[in-house]
Design a protein around this motif. Structure first.
Motif, mmCIF file in Angstrom:
data_model
loop_
_atom_site.group_PDB
_atom_site.id
_atom_site.type_symbol
_atom_site.label_atom_id
_atom_site.label_comp_id
_atom_site.label_asym_id
_atom_site.label_seq_id
_atom_site.Cartn_x
_atom_site.Cartn_y
_atom_site.Cartn_z
ATOM 1 N N LYS A 57 37.005 38.753 36.817
ATOM 2 C CA LYS A 57 37.524 37.393 36.695
ATOM 3 C C LYS A 57 38.808 37.399 35.861
ATOM 4 C CE LYS A 57 32.883 35.441 36.794
ATOM 5 N NZ LYS A 57 31.893 34.652 36.049
ATOM 6 N N PRO A 58 39.830 36.657 36.304
ATOM 7 C CA PRO A 58 41.106 36.643 35.574
ATOM 8 C C PRO A 58 40.969 36.225 34.108
ATOM 9 C CG PRO A 58 41.340 35.539 37.684
ATOM 10 C CD PRO A 58 39.887 35.858 37.518
ATOM 11 N N GLU A 59 40.102 35.278 33.822
ATOM 12 C CA GLU A 59 39.925 34.814 32.439
ATOM 13 C C GLU A 59 38.615 35.308 31.824
ATOM 14 O OE1 GLU A 59 42.295 33.134 30.733
ATOM 15 O OE2 GLU A 59 43.521 33.418 32.521
ATOM 16 N N GLY A 60 37.963 36.266 32.461
ATOM 17 C CA GLY A 60 36.676 36.759 31.981
ATOM 18 C C GLY A 60 36.814 37.690 30.790
ATOM 19 N N SER A 61 35.745 37.764 29.994
ATOM 20 C CA SER A 61 35.735 38.657 28.835
ATOM 21 C C SER A 61 34.959 39.934 29.118
ATOM 22 C CB SER A 61 35.112 37.948 27.629
ATOM 23 O OG SER A 61 33.740 37.669 27.885
ATOM 24 N N GLY A 62 34.105 39.913 30.134
ATOM 25 C CA GLY A 62 33.317 41.092 30.453
ATOM 26 C C GLY A 62 32.110 41.295 29.563
ATOM 27 N N ILE A 63 31.675 40.239 28.878
ATOM 28 C CA ILE A 63 30.473 40.403 28.051
ATOM 29 C C ILE A 63 29.312 39.537 28.511
ATOM 30 C CG2 ILE A 63 31.759 41.049 25.986
ATOM 31 C CD1 ILE A 63 30.791 38.204 24.933
ATOM 32 N N GLY A 64 29.529 38.646 29.468
ATOM 33 C CA GLY A 64 28.475 37.719 29.894
ATOM 34 C C GLY A 64 27.204 38.417 30.336
ATOM 35 N N LEU A 65 27.302 39.307 31.317
ATOM 36 C CA LEU A 65 26.108 39.992 31.811
ATOM 37 C C LEU A 65 25.558 40.984 30.798
ATOM 38 C CD1 LEU A 65 26.971 40.569 35.572
ATOM 39 C CD2 LEU A 65 25.363 38.928 34.585
ATOM 40 N N VAL A 66 26.438 41.605 30.017
ATOM 41 C CA VAL A 66 25.985 42.537 28.980
ATOM 42 C C VAL A 66 25.151 41.778 27.943
ATOM 43 C CG1 VAL A 66 26.733 44.117 27.148
ATOM 44 C CG2 VAL A 66 27.972 44.035 29.306
#
Length: 171
Positions: free
Chosen positions: A130-139
């Motif tokens: 996602k362009p504005e994603g942080s990459g920690i949601g699923l983690v």
């Protein structure tokens, strides 16, 4: 402009990392699953969520943490389902249901989005498509599930398209 953009990106990264590193141990208390799901579903306004439900279940959990986990999963499902509007398919839909099976409660969140193109990086910290994603949601979701003695998995739905997120918690 380049320096400002990098500084903003680094600030988002640091904020995401701090949130992930500070996850407290769950404070367990009885919580009605139906009420918990209804609170989460009420927060989503972009798309009606179909609550198909399941048996009356009382979980022993940290309801604030489980709500955050469900908020993230519902948000992802809605965003995926909204993506399919451009393809002209009917919908979009997101369904939430649960069942009791072999000593666990399985809570399923199903969407009719494009599905998961690559499953290998789903739970890699700071990886995002996602362009504005942080990459920690699923983690973060997986960490919450595991801290409750459970698990979280995501898979493409067979035959119908889309994805299903399955949260398993002790019954």
């Amino acid at each position: 402009d380049i320096i400002a953009a990098r500084a903003e990106g680094l600030a988002r990264f640091m904020e995401a990392y701090a949130r992930l590193a500070r996850l407290p141990q769950p404070k367990l208390a009885p919580a009605q699953l139906t009420a918990l799901v209804q609170r989460v579903v009420a927060l989503e306004t972009r798309l009606p969520i179909h609550v198909l439900g399941g048996p009356d279940i009382t979980l022993v959990c940290d309801s604030a943490q489980i709500e955050q986990l469900l908020i993230n999963l519902v948000k992802n499902a809605v965003e995926a389902s909204l993506e399919q509007r451009a393809t002209g398919r009917a919908g979009p839909t997101v369904c939430v249901r649960w069942r009791k099976a072999a000593g666990v409660v399985e809570l399923l969140i199903e969407d009719d989005g494009p599905g998961i193109a690559q499953t290998t990086n789903l739970f890699v910290p700071f990886f995002t498509t996602k362009p504005e994603g942080s990459g920690i949601g699923l983690v973060l979701c997986r960490q919450i599930a595991e801290n409750h003695g459970g698990s979280l998995s995501l898979a493409n739905r067979s035959g119908t398209g889309g994805c299903v997120a399955t949260l398993r918690l002790p019954a």
